[in-house]
Design a protein around this motif. Structure first.
Motif, PDB file in Angstrom:
ATOM      1  N   PRO A  68      -0.934   2.483 -28.229  1.00  0.00           N
ATOM      2  CA  PRO A  68      -1.033   2.017 -29.625  1.00  0.00           C
ATOM      3  C   PRO A  68       0.154   2.425 -30.492  1.00  0.00           C
ATOM      4  O   PRO A  68       0.492   1.714 -31.443  1.00  0.00           O
ATOM      5  CB  PRO A  68      -2.339   2.651 -30.104  1.00  0.00           C
ATOM      6  N   ASP A  69       0.793   3.557 -30.175  1.00  0.00           N
ATOM      7  CA  ASP A  69       1.959   3.967 -30.965  1.00  0.00           C
ATOM      8  C   ASP A  69       3.260   3.378 -30.430  1.00  0.00           C
ATOM      9  O   ASP A  69       4.345   3.812 -30.810  1.00  0.00           O
ATOM     10  CB  ASP A  69       2.056   5.499 -31.007  1.00  0.00           C
ATOM     11  N   ASN A  70       3.154   2.377 -29.522  1.00  0.00           N
ATOM     12  CA  ASN A  70       4.286   1.678 -28.910  1.00  0.00           C
ATOM     13  C   ASN A  70       5.020   2.511 -27.862  1.00  0.00           C
ATOM     14  O   ASN A  70       6.102   2.119 -27.402  1.00  0.00           O
ATOM     15  CB  ASN A  70       5.283   1.169 -29.954  1.00  0.00           C
ATOM     16  N   THR A  71       4.485   3.652 -27.459  1.00  0.00           N
ATOM     17  CA  THR A  71       5.092   4.419 -26.373  1.00  0.00           C
ATOM     18  C   THR A  71       4.918   3.658 -25.065  1.00  0.00           C
ATOM     19  O   THR A  71       3.794   3.316 -24.692  1.00  0.00           O
ATOM     20  CB  THR A  71       4.433   5.801 -26.245  1.00  0.00           C
ATOM     21  N   PRO A  72       5.998   3.385 -24.361  1.00  0.00           N
ATOM     22  CA  PRO A  72       5.856   2.657 -23.097  1.00  0.00           C
ATOM     23  C   PRO A  72       5.464   3.590 -21.958  1.00  0.00           C
ATOM     24  O   PRO A  72       5.963   4.720 -21.861  1.00  0.00           O
ATOM     25  CB  PRO A  72       7.253   2.076 -22.869  1.00  0.00           C
ATOM     26  N   ILE A  73       4.575   3.141 -21.100  1.00  0.00           N
ATOM     27  CA  ILE A  73       4.201   3.864 -19.898  1.00  0.00           C
ATOM     28  C   ILE A  73       4.106   2.864 -18.755  1.00  0.00           C
ATOM     29  O   ILE A  73       4.188   1.650 -18.969  1.00  0.00           O
ATOM     30  CB  ILE A  73       2.864   4.616 -20.055  1.00  0.00           C
ATOM     31  N   GLN A  74       3.957   3.366 -17.542  1.00  0.00           N
ATOM     32  CA  GLN A  74       3.737   2.480 -16.416  1.00  0.00           C
ATOM     33  C   GLN A  74       2.379   2.779 -15.794  1.00  0.00           C
ATOM     34  O   GLN A  74       1.943   3.930 -15.727  1.00  0.00           O
ATOM     35  CB  GLN A  74       4.848   2.586 -15.383  1.00  0.00           C
ATOM     36  N   LEU A  75       1.713   1.722 -15.375  1.00  0.00           N
ATOM     37  CA  LEU A  75       0.400   1.805 -14.764  1.00  0.00           C
ATOM     38  C   LEU A  75       0.508   1.353 -13.318  1.00  0.00           C
ATOM     39  O   LEU A  75       1.106   0.321 -13.024  1.00  0.00           O
ATOM     40  CB  LEU A  75      -0.598   0.913 -15.503  1.00  0.00           C
ATOM     41  N   VAL A  76      -0.084   2.133 -12.420  1.00  0.00           N
ATOM     42  CA  VAL A  76      -0.083   1.794 -11.000  1.00  0.00           C
ATOM     43  C   VAL A  76      -1.479   1.313 -10.633  1.00  0.00           C
ATOM     44  O   VAL A  76      -2.459   2.043 -10.785  1.00  0.00           O
ATOM     45  CB  VAL A  76       0.311   2.996 -10.134  1.00  0.00           C
ATOM     46  N   ALA A  77      -1.557   0.075 -10.156  1.00  0.00           N
ATOM     47  CA  ALA A  77      -2.840  -0.516  -9.799  1.00  0.00           C
ATOM     48  C   ALA A  77      -3.226  -0.126  -8.375  1.00  0.00           C
ATOM     49  O   ALA A  77      -2.378   0.206  -7.536  1.00  0.00           O
ATOM     50  CB  ALA A  77      -2.778  -2.034  -9.916  1.00  0.00           C
ATOM     51  N   ALA A  78      -4.514  -0.155  -8.113  1.00  0.00           N
ATOM     52  CA  ALA A  78      -4.995   0.141  -6.764  1.00  0.00           C
ATOM     53  C   ALA A  78      -4.517  -0.906  -5.776  1.00  0.00           C
ATOM     54  O   ALA A  78      -4.288  -0.619  -4.592  1.00  0.00           O
ATOM     55  CB  ALA A  78      -6.519   0.206  -6.765  1.00  0.00           C
ATOM     56  N   SER A  79      -4.338  -2.146  -6.251  1.00  0.00           N
ATOM     57  CA  SER A  79      -3.880  -3.220  -5.376  1.00  0.00           C
ATOM     58  C   SER A  79      -3.285  -4.320  -6.233  1.00  0.00           C
ATOM     59  O   SER A  79      -3.484  -4.361  -7.446  1.00  0.00           O
ATOM     60  CB  SER A  79      -5.041  -3.782  -4.539  1.00  0.00           C
ATOM     61  N   ILE A  80      -2.528  -5.206  -5.598  1.00  0.00           N
ATOM     62  CA  ILE A  80      -2.032  -6.417  -6.238  1.00  0.00           C
ATOM     63  C   ILE A  80      -2.192  -7.553  -5.229  1.00  0.00           C
ATOM     64  O   ILE A  80      -2.402  -7.300  -4.024  1.00  0.00           O
ATOM     65  CB  ILE A  80      -0.550  -6.309  -6.666  1.00  0.00           C
ATOM     66  N   PRO A  81      -2.082  -8.796  -5.655  1.00  0.00           N
ATOM     67  CA  PRO A  81      -2.133  -9.891  -4.680  1.00  0.00           C
ATOM     68  C   PRO A  81      -1.029  -9.722  -3.640  1.00  0.00           C
ATOM     69  O   PRO A  81       0.145  -9.565  -3.984  1.00  0.00           O
ATOM     70  CB  PRO A  81      -1.913 -11.138  -5.537  1.00  0.00           C
ATOM     71  N   VAL A 108       0.835  -1.203   0.000  1.00  0.00           N
ATOM     72  CA  VAL A 108       0.000   0.000   0.000  1.00  0.00           C
ATOM     73  C   VAL A 108       0.870   1.253   0.000  1.00  0.00           C
ATOM     74  O   VAL A 108       0.601   2.225  -0.722  1.00  0.00           O
ATOM     75  CB  VAL A 108      -0.951   0.000   1.209  1.00  0.00           C
ATOM     76  N   ARG A 109       1.940   1.240   0.789  1.00  0.00           N
ATOM     77  CA  ARG A 109       2.785   2.425   0.960  1.00  0.00           C
ATOM     78  C   ARG A 109       3.628   2.715  -0.279  1.00  0.00           C
ATOM     79  O   ARG A 109       3.749   3.872  -0.695  1.00  0.00           O
ATOM     80  CB  ARG A 109       3.687   2.202   2.176  1.00  0.00           C
ATOM     81  N   GLN A 110       4.209   1.690  -0.889  1.00  0.00           N
ATOM     82  CA  GLN A 110       5.146   1.876  -1.998  1.00  0.00           C
ATOM     83  C   GLN A 110       4.447   1.543  -3.316  1.00  0.00           C
ATOM     84  O   GLN A 110       4.310   0.373  -3.696  1.00  0.00           O
ATOM     85  CB  GLN A 110       6.385   0.995  -1.810  1.00  0.00           C
ATOM     86  N   SER A 111       4.034   2.572  -4.038  1.00  0.00           N
ATOM     87  CA  SER A 111       3.240   2.340  -5.246  1.00  0.00           C
ATOM     88  C   SER A 111       4.026   1.645  -6.352  1.00  0.00           C
ATOM     89  O   SER A 111       3.432   1.012  -7.230  1.00  0.00           O
ATOM     90  CB  SER A 111       2.681   3.666  -5.767  1.00  0.00           C
ATOM     91  N   ALA A 112       5.361   1.740  -6.344  1.00  0.00           N
ATOM     92  CA  ALA A 112       6.156   1.051  -7.370  1.00  0.00           C
ATOM     93  C   ALA A 112       5.903  -0.449  -7.335  1.00  0.00           C
ATOM     94  O   ALA A 112       5.999  -1.129  -8.375  1.00  0.00           O
ATOM     95  CB  ALA A 112       7.640   1.341  -7.176  1.00  0.00           C
ATOM     96  N   LEU A 113       5.562  -0.984  -6.159  1.00  0.00           N
ATOM     97  CA  LEU A 113       5.319  -2.418  -6.033  1.00  0.00           C
ATOM     98  C   LEU A 113       4.013  -2.827  -6.705  1.00  0.00           C
ATOM     99  O   LEU A 113       3.783  -4.020  -6.928  1.00  0.00           O
ATOM    100  CB  LEU A 113       5.297  -2.825  -4.555  1.00  0.00           C
ATOM    101  N   ARG A 114       3.167  -1.844  -7.024  1.00  0.00           N
ATOM    102  CA  ARG A 114       1.887  -2.125  -7.694  1.00  0.00           C
ATOM    103  C   ARG A 114       1.917  -1.702  -9.164  1.00  0.00           C
ATOM    104  O   ARG A 114       0.881  -1.503  -9.781  1.00  0.00           O
ATOM    105  CB  ARG A 114       0.757  -1.378  -6.966  1.00  0.00           C
ATOM    106  N   THR A 115       3.119  -1.559  -9.710  1.00  0.00           N
ATOM    107  CA  THR A 115       3.298  -1.001 -11.057  1.00  0.00           C
ATOM    108  C   THR A 115       3.520  -2.114 -12.077  1.00  0.00           C
ATOM    109  O   THR A 115       4.144  -3.129 -11.794  1.00  0.00           O
ATOM    110  CB  THR A 115       4.501  -0.037 -11.054  1.00  0.00           C
ATOM    111  N   ARG A 116       3.022  -1.884 -13.283  1.00  0.00           N
ATOM    112  CA  ARG A 116       3.339  -2.773 -14.403  1.00  0.00           C
ATOM    113  C   ARG A 116       3.571  -1.938 -15.662  1.00  0.00           C
ATOM    114  O   ARG A 116       3.230  -0.758 -15.722  1.00  0.00           O
ATOM    115  CB  ARG A 116       2.222  -3.795 -14.632  1.00  0.00           C
ATOM    116  N   LEU A 117       4.157  -2.571 -16.645  1.00  0.00           N
ATOM    117  CA  LEU A 117       4.493  -1.936 -17.914  1.00  0.00           C
ATOM    118  C   LEU A 117       3.296  -2.012 -18.865  1.00  0.00           C
ATOM    119  O   LEU A 117       2.536  -2.980 -18.857  1.00  0.00           O
ATOM    120  CB  LEU A 117       5.698  -2.648 -18.523  1.00  0.00           C
ATOM    121  N   HIS A 118       3.144  -0.981 -19.681  1.00  0.00           N
ATOM    122  CA  HIS A 118       2.085  -0.955 -20.688  1.00  0.00           C
ATOM    123  C   HIS A 118       2.609  -0.179 -21.889  1.00  0.00           C
ATOM    124  O   HIS A 118       3.468   0.704 -21.739  1.00  0.00           O
ATOM    125  CB  HIS A 118       0.836  -0.276 -20.121  1.00  0.00           C
ATOM    126  N   HIS A 119       2.128  -0.496 -23.086  1.00  0.00           N
ATOM    127  CA  HIS A 119       2.500   0.321 -24.236  1.00  0.00           C
ATOM    128  C   HIS A 119       1.244   0.783 -24.953  1.00  0.00           C
ATOM    129  O   HIS A 119       0.274   0.043 -25.103  1.00  0.00           O
ATOM    130  CB  HIS A 119       3.458  -0.404 -25.182  1.00  0.00           C
TER     131      HIS A 119
END
Length: 475
Positions: A90-103, A77-88
C-alpha cells in the motif's frame, strides 16, 4: 523466508515466499516501469519496460516431447525465480512474490516452413511479448512444429527475473533435465541451498554492513572528482516525448581478434576477464572521439560473488564504473594492464549497488558536473552456444531485436556483446543527435585497429590515435 500459503482466489497459486527486490530489480523497475513521478502504472497501462526476451533453438531429430515437458516442469519447480512476480505494498514499496506454481505446459503450434522461419514469424506463434510483471507469467515455453523431425523451441524469460548469467543456467539445466527424462535417470544437478528470494533478502540486509561500507570507501576514492564529462555533444536534442533519439548498429569482432583480446587478458601467467583488454581498446576509441583522458565506462557485472549463487536464475547484475586515465606516451600494454587491474578491483568490490554509490557521491559532491559514465558495456561470455539434447542437433536462431532499446538520456553509447562460436557479436546503440551512421561505422573500424594495437602492445596512445587519423584509415 518460507511462509504459510496465503488465502488466494480460485485459480491463483498460493504465495510461498516473499522478498524485497534485488538492487538490480530496483533499478529496472525505477527506470522502465514506474511513471516518471514515481507512481505505479494502472493494470494494462503502457510502460517503458522492455518486452520478454525470446530465444529460439532449431531442433533437428526425434524430439521427445514428453521429456521436454518433464524438463520444463522440473526447471520451474527447481528455480523459484521462474515463479516470481512483482507486487507493491500500500505504501508503494515494491516486493516480489514467489508462487507455489505457475502454468508449465509447453505450448504447441505448427508451421509449414522448409527453412527456419524468421524472427517475426516465430514471435507470431508465441504468446505476446509485452508483459506486466505484476500479473503475467515471466517464464514460458512454446514448441513450433516444422516437420516430423524438425522443431523450433521458443524459450521466453523476462529480464525482471533473469540476467545474462541466468541464460547460461537456463540452457544447462534444461538440457540436463531433458536428457535425464529422456533416458529415465535422475538429473545430476547441484543442490540449491538458497533461493533467489533468499539472496535478495541477504542483499537488503547487507546494504549498510561493514563489508559494503568498505566497498563504498573504495569507490569514493576511485571516483573522486573531478569527473569531466566526455564531450560528444554540447546541445543534445530530444524528440516529442523528451527522449533523445537512438539507433542501433551490429557489432562483430571475429575469432582472431577475440583470440588476441584473450591473450591480453593474461597477467602474470593468470587469465583475467576478457573485459580488461576490450575496455582498453574501447577507451582508445572514446579518447579519439572526445580527446578526453579520463575515460569512465559503466560495465555490467555479474554480482555473483556471494555463496550459492552460481546456479541460480535471477536478476543479480550490477554496474561497475571502470575508470581509465590515458596519456599520450602510455603504451597499449600499460593501458591494458591498467584496464585488467581496474576490472579485477571492480570484481572485488562488485556488491555495492550502483544506485547506492550514486546517491552517496551526489550527497558528498553535489556540485560535480556530469554523469558517472556516458558509455555502457555488457559483455556476456557465460552463455553456452546452444542446448545440448541427447540424440538431437540444436542450433540457435537469431532473435535479437533489430530496433534500439530505451536508455537514460545520459548514455551516449551502449555496447551489448556476447561470445558466440569463438567471436563477439552484438549491438551498439547510439544517440543519433550525437553520432551519424558513418561516424559509427568509422568508430567500429577504429575499434578493430585498437584491438590490433592492444594485442600487439607496443604502440603508444598517441601513435594509435594518429593511425586513426592517418590517410587511408577511413577518416
Amino acid at each position: 523466508m518460507i511462509t504459510r500459503p496465503a488465502p488466494h482466489p480460485a485459480g491463483r497459486p498460493a504465495i510461498v515466499e516473499t522478498a524485497p527486490l534485488s538492487p538490480g530489480q530496483e533499478r529496472l523497475i525505477a527506470a522502465e516501469f514506474v511513471r516518471p513521478d514515481g507512481t505505479w502504472p494502472a493494470p494494462g497501462e503502457p510502460t517503458r519496460l522492455r518486452p520478454i526476451d525470446t530465444a529460439a533453438v532449431l531442433v533437428d531429430g526425434p524430439l521427445d516431447t514428453r521429456a521436454l515437458q518433464h524438463a520444463v516442469s522440473a526447471l520451474i519447480v527447481r528455480q523459484s525465480a521462474l515463479r516470481t512476480r512483482l507486487h507493491h505494498l500500500p505504501d508503494n514499496t515494491p516486493i516480489q512474490l514467489v508462487a507455489a506454481s505457475i502454468p508449465d505446459r509447453v505450448g504447441h503450434s505448427t508451421l509449414t516452413a522448409p527453412t527456419p522461419p524468421t524472427r517475426d514469424v516465430l514471435l507470431a506463434q508465441a504468446p505476446p511479448q509485452h508483459v506486466d510483471p505484476r500479473s503475467h507469467t515471466l517464464f514460458r515455453t512454446h514448441l513450433v512444429r516444422l516437420g516430423d523431425r524438425r522443431n523450433v523451441l521458443l524459450l521466453q524469460i523476462h529480464h525482471f527475473v533473469s540476467d545474462g548469467w541466468s541464460i547460461g543456467v537456463l540452457y544447462r539445466e534444461l538440457a540436463a533435465l531433458y536428457n535425464a527424462a529422456h533416458t529415465g535417470r535422475p538429473a545430476e544437478l547441484p543442490p540449491l541451498p538458497r533461493t533467489f528470494a533468499t539472496v535478495c533478502r541477504d542483499m537488503r540486509d547487507e546494504r549498510h554492513s561493514p563489508k559494503l561500507q568498505r566497498q563504498l570507501a573504495f569507490w569514493r576514492e576511485r571516483l573522486a572528482p573531478p569527473r569531466p564529462p566526455l564531450a560528444f555533444t554540447t546541445h543534445p536534442a530530444q524528440d516529442d516525448t523528451g527522449q533523445r533519439p537512438v539507433d542501433v548498429h551490429p557489432v562483430h569482432i571475429p575469432r582472431p581478434a577475440l583470440a588476441g583480446l584473450r591473450a591480453g587478458a593474461r597477467s602474470a601467467a593468470r587469465r583475467g576477464p576478457l573485459a580488461g583488454p576490450f575496455l582498453a581498446a574501447l577507451a582508445l576509441v572514446l579518447h579519439h572521439q572526445t580527446a578526453a583522458t579520463d575515460i569512465r565506462v559503466g560495465m555490467m557485472i555479474s554480482n555473483r560473488a556471494r555463496p550459492d549463487t552460481e546456479h541460480l536464475i535471477g536478476y543479480f547484475v550490477n554496474t561497475a564504473v571502470i575508470r581509465l586515465r590515458l596519456h599520450a606516451d602510455m603504451t597499449a600494454t600499460s593501458l591494458t594492464d591498467a584496464a585488467n587491474n581496474a576490472v579485477r578491483q571492480a570484481l572485488e568490490h562488485q556488491a555495492l549497488p550502483i544506485q547506492d554509490l550514486a546517491r552517496d557521491l551526489h550527497h558528498h559532491h553535489a556540485n560535480t558536473p556530469g554523469p558517472l559514465y556516458q558509455v555502457t558495456l555488457a559483455l556476456n561470455t557465460m552463455r553456452p552456444q546452444t542446448l545440448t539434447l541427447d540424440g538431437l542437433t540444436c542450433r540457435d536462431i537469431d532473435m535479437e531485436p533489430t530496433g534500439p532499446r530505451n536508455a537514460p538520456t545520459s548514455i551516449e553509447q551502449r555496447w551489448v556483446l556476447e561470445e558466440q562460436a569463438g567471436a563477439l557479436t552484438g549491438t551498439l546503440t547510439y544517440r543519433t543527435d550525437t553520432f551519424s551512421e558513418p561516424q559509427i561505422r568509422l568508430a567500429l573500424d577504429h575499434l578493430d585497429q585498437a584491438i590490433a594495437a592492444v594485442t600487439a602492445g607496443r604502440p603508444t596512445v598517441a601513435e594509435i590515435t594518429a593511425a586513426f587519423r592517418a590517410p587511408g584509415s577511413g577518416q
